[in-house]
Enzyme design. Structure first.
Site, mmCIF file in Angstrom:
data_model
loop_
_atom_site.group_PDB
_atom_site.id
_atom_site.type_symbol
_atom_site.label_atom_id
_atom_site.label_comp_id
_atom_site.label_asym_id
_atom_site.label_seq_id
_atom_site.Cartn_x
_atom_site.Cartn_y
_atom_site.Cartn_z
ATOM 1 C CG ASP A 32 5.184 -66.311 -25.598
ATOM 2 O OD1 ASP A 32 5.435 -67.453 -25.828
ATOM 3 O OD2 ASP A 32 4.264 -65.750 -25.089
ATOM 4 C CG HIS A 49 11.339 -74.402 -28.606
ATOM 5 N ND1 HIS A 49 10.846 -73.431 -27.972
ATOM 6 C CD2 HIS A 49 10.613 -75.414 -28.511
ATOM 7 C CE1 HIS A 49 9.513 -73.662 -27.490
ATOM 8 N NE2 HIS A 49 9.488 -74.942 -27.559
ATOM 9 C CG LEU A 143 25.361 -58.235 -22.496
ATOM 10 C CD1 LEU A 143 24.650 -56.952 -22.324
ATOM 11 C CD2 LEU A 143 25.097 -58.968 -23.705
#
Ligand code: FPP
Length: 254
Positions: A32, A49, A143
């Site tokens: 955020d 973004h 991962l």
């Protein structure tokens, strides 16, 4: 971004022995503050973004360094459709660009990519890219990177409830067969371990419909940094703080 020399392997998370808990193995992040980061610099929100994608790359790298097994990031929520169409398109374009530019490298690094979320409503080319990324990396053992896209915790549970209702109607299961494991297996996040730690950047103190089911017992941390400024040290500090937490899961502890 610097070239990462590692295959990103799980299981190297710090172990106890110093009185601290092990792990975490699975960290989930609400990325955020992109808009505020941009606005503070007089830039369009889209730039926030874009920088957010760079921060995501740093976070993946940090997970490798710090030995995590799984990272889940919230990149587009089922509620983000309420944003102006241009911003929605920016976020879709960023997913396209991320998959096109990073998929081969992540595959070479042994990263397994999953993209939990609602598929309905997504453009055909996005669906193809999602399938390509998931299929190509399905056999990787490093991962696990879950990019929650068009994801909402409530929508995920509604979708799961519908699947179970259908199975009951078709006589494949009985209502009394339904338990937590069965409901969990119907979810978009099925196959993921429950997150040990959920981080949210930008100082907001909300879950915003993220991982409502699997995050039931996650430790929560709220960081003051906006997502585009997120660095390795923020993750390292969060892990350190996590290792001092007392997790009781409704019990009374050790
Ligand atoms: C919240 O910040 C962030 C989002 C809604 C999108 C997060 C997306 C990225 C970090 C990049 C996308 C990456 C991929 C791979 C698709 P906000 O815009 O709500 O910030 P604000 O609260 O300051 O306005």
């Amino acid at each position: 971004m610097s070239q990462t020399p590692f295959p990103i392997q799980p299981g190297a998370a710090p172990k106890t022995g110093d009185g601290l808990r092990a792990g975490p193995d699975h960290v989930a992040i609400i990325m955020d503050g992109n808009g505020r980061w941009a606005q503070a610099r007089g830039l369009p929100r889209a730039m926030g973004h874009r920088e957010g994608v760079e921060a995501l790359r740093r976070a993946v790298e940090a997970c490798g360094d710090l030995g995590l097994g799984e990272l889940t990031v919230f990149s587009f929520s089922t509620e983000n459709w309420k944003r102006p169409p241009q911003e929605v398109e920016t976020l879709f374009d960023l997913l396209r660009m991320f998959v096109r530019s990073d998929l081969q490298r992540l595959h070479r690094q042994n990263v397994r990519i999953r993209i939990p979320g609602e598929r309905e409503g997504l453009a055909g080319d996005i669906l193809e890219l999602i399938e390509e990324a998931v299929d190509l990396t399905a056999g990787n053992s490093g991962l696990t990177l879950n990019i929650a896209f068009n994801y909402g915790g409530r929508a995920e549970l509604v979708d799961g409830a519908r699947k179970l209702a259908l199975a009951v109607r078709e006589g494949r299961i009985r209502p009394e067969d339904i338990d937590e494991a069965m409901l969990g297996s119907t979810l978009w996040t099925a196959g993921s371990r429950a997150p040990d730690l959920i981080l949210r950047t930008s100082g907001e103190l909300r879950l915003s419909n993220f991982l409502l089911w699997s995050g039931a017992y996650a430790e929560l941390m709220f960081l003051e940094v906006n997502w585009p400024d997120f660095e390795h040290r923020h993750l390292a500090q969060a892990i350190e703080a996590y290792r001092r937490r007392d997790r009781r899961f409704g019990g009374v502890g050790a």
